[in-house]
Scaffold this active site. Structure first.
Site, mmCIF file in Angstrom:
data_model
loop_
_atom_site.group_PDB
_atom_site.id
_atom_site.type_symbol
_atom_site.label_atom_id
_atom_site.label_comp_id
_atom_site.label_asym_id
_atom_site.label_seq_id
_atom_site.Cartn_x
_atom_site.Cartn_y
_atom_site.Cartn_z
ATOM 1 N N ASP A 1 0.712 3.800 -3.212
ATOM 2 C CA ASP A 1 0.311 5.195 -3.029
ATOM 3 C C ASP A 1 1.224 6.118 -3.832
ATOM 4 O O ASP A 1 0.773 7.082 -4.463
ATOM 5 C CB ASP A 1 0.369 5.544 -1.538
ATOM 6 C CG ASP A 1 0.075 7.006 -1.264
ATOM 7 O OD1 ASP A 1 -1.062 7.441 -1.526
ATOM 8 O OD2 ASP A 1 0.984 7.719 -0.796
ATOM 9 N N GLU B 1 0.836 -1.204 0.000
ATOM 10 C CA GLU B 1 0.000 0.000 0.000
ATOM 11 C C GLU B 1 0.870 1.252 0.000
ATOM 12 O O GLU B 1 0.605 2.216 -0.726
ATOM 13 C CB GLU B 1 -0.906 -0.011 1.228
ATOM 14 C CG GLU B 1 -1.729 1.251 1.416
ATOM 15 C CD GLU B 1 -2.191 1.429 2.851
ATOM 16 O OE1 GLU B 1 -2.642 2.534 3.183
ATOM 17 O OE2 GLU B 1 -2.085 0.470 3.650
ATOM 18 N N GLU C 1 -4.516 0.622 -3.564
ATOM 19 C CA GLU C 1 -3.125 1.083 -3.607
ATOM 20 C C GLU C 1 -2.157 -0.090 -3.549
ATOM 21 O O GLU C 1 -1.130 -0.079 -4.235
ATOM 22 C CB GLU C 1 -2.861 2.052 -2.453
ATOM 23 C CG GLU C 1 -3.580 3.382 -2.611
ATOM 24 C CD GLU C 1 -3.341 4.320 -1.445
ATOM 25 O OE1 GLU C 1 -3.522 5.537 -1.622
ATOM 26 O OE2 GLU C 1 -2.980 3.836 -0.344
ATOM 27 N N ASP D 1 -7.154 1.106 0.643
ATOM 28 C CA ASP D 1 -5.830 0.547 0.930
ATOM 29 C C ASP D 1 -5.486 -0.580 -0.046
ATOM 30 O O ASP D 1 -4.357 -0.672 -0.546
ATOM 31 C CB ASP D 1 -5.779 0.004 2.363
ATOM 32 C CG ASP D 1 -5.789 1.114 3.411
ATOM 33 O OD1 ASP D 1 -5.616 2.287 3.030
ATOM 34 O OD2 ASP D 1 -5.984 0.800 4.594
#
Length: 235
Positions: free
Chosen positions: A56, A52, A128, A125
């Site tokens: 991101d 994650e 990502e 989450d």
């Protein structure tokens, strides 16, 4: 014999590949990307948290580049505002819902019964983490391809960029000459892998609004949204 809830059949791998438009060479990366901490008990599968973090940044790079190229006349401030709206948790969760990945997320039996795989914070989450896993497995281009498929409509239509509740509330309060809204944790319950935060937001001269969520960040957004709705500031 322990039931391994992180196990994926060949049929499920193929179904996920069809959703993503990408077939993983390293299936362990995909398993990790779809495994919440509550679903990894009793086996050695890692969870999606590290992926994650990486995903991101991958999403941020692609969206920032697209905004820069598509908006040659926009100033940095306007680009930054659009960027924050496009990469926020709610936007990632919407992309995950569009993708239809929720049924493949591995969580504990109790958490699954509670509907955790449909929660905004979890979906955001996981979206990502999937991007991070694709980046590690196949590089930037397949990750970019998925991002563009899921974010194209949001990138093309400014009407879809609705300011998040927390930012909206802060700007509203400052416009009235009031202090920045204050957020506090009322309580934190549940185990580490499945916490529940109760958050209160206070604006000078108004009663506080309270909401609960699996993360502090999402709880603050929900509390701000509850305040805006209660005061009929924004539907």
């Amino acid at each position: 014999m322990t039931n391994d809830r992180t196990r994926f059949t060949d049929q499920e791998f193929q179904a996920i590949a069809a959703l993503l438009g990408y077939t993983f060479r390293n299936r362990d990366l995909l398993k990790s990307a779809l495994t919440h901490g509550s679903g990894s008990k009793g086996n050695t599968t890692t969870t999606y948290e590290r992926l994650e973090f990486l995903g991101d940044r991958v999403l941020g790079l692609v969206i920032a580049e697209e905004l820069y190229v598509r908006n040659p006349r926009k100033a940095e401030g306007a680009l930054a505002q659009n960027f924050s709206l496009l990469v926020r948790a709610e936007a990632c969760a919407e992309a995950a819902r569009d993708l239809g990945i929720s049924e493949h997320i591995r969580v504990g039996l109790k958490e699954k019964a509670q509907g955790m795989t449909n929660q905004t914070v979890i979906l955001g989450d996981v979206m990502e983490s999937i991007l991070g896993a694709i980046y590690l497995d196949g590089g930037l281009e397949p990750a970019r391809s998925l991002i563009m498929r899921l974010w194209e409509e949001r990138l093309s239509s400014g009407t879809l960029l609705v300011k998040d509740a927390k930012s909206f509330l802060q700007e509203w309060a400052l416009a009235l000459g009031k202090a920045i809204p204050d957020y506090r944790i009322v309580s934190r319950e549940g185990p580490d892998h499945s916490p529940s935060f109760t958050i209160a937001v206070t604006v000078e001269g108004f009663a506080e609004a309270i909401a609960s969520a699996p993360s502090k960040r999402h709880g603050e957004q929900l509390a701000a949204e509850a305040f805006l709705r209660r005061e009929k500031i924004r539907k």
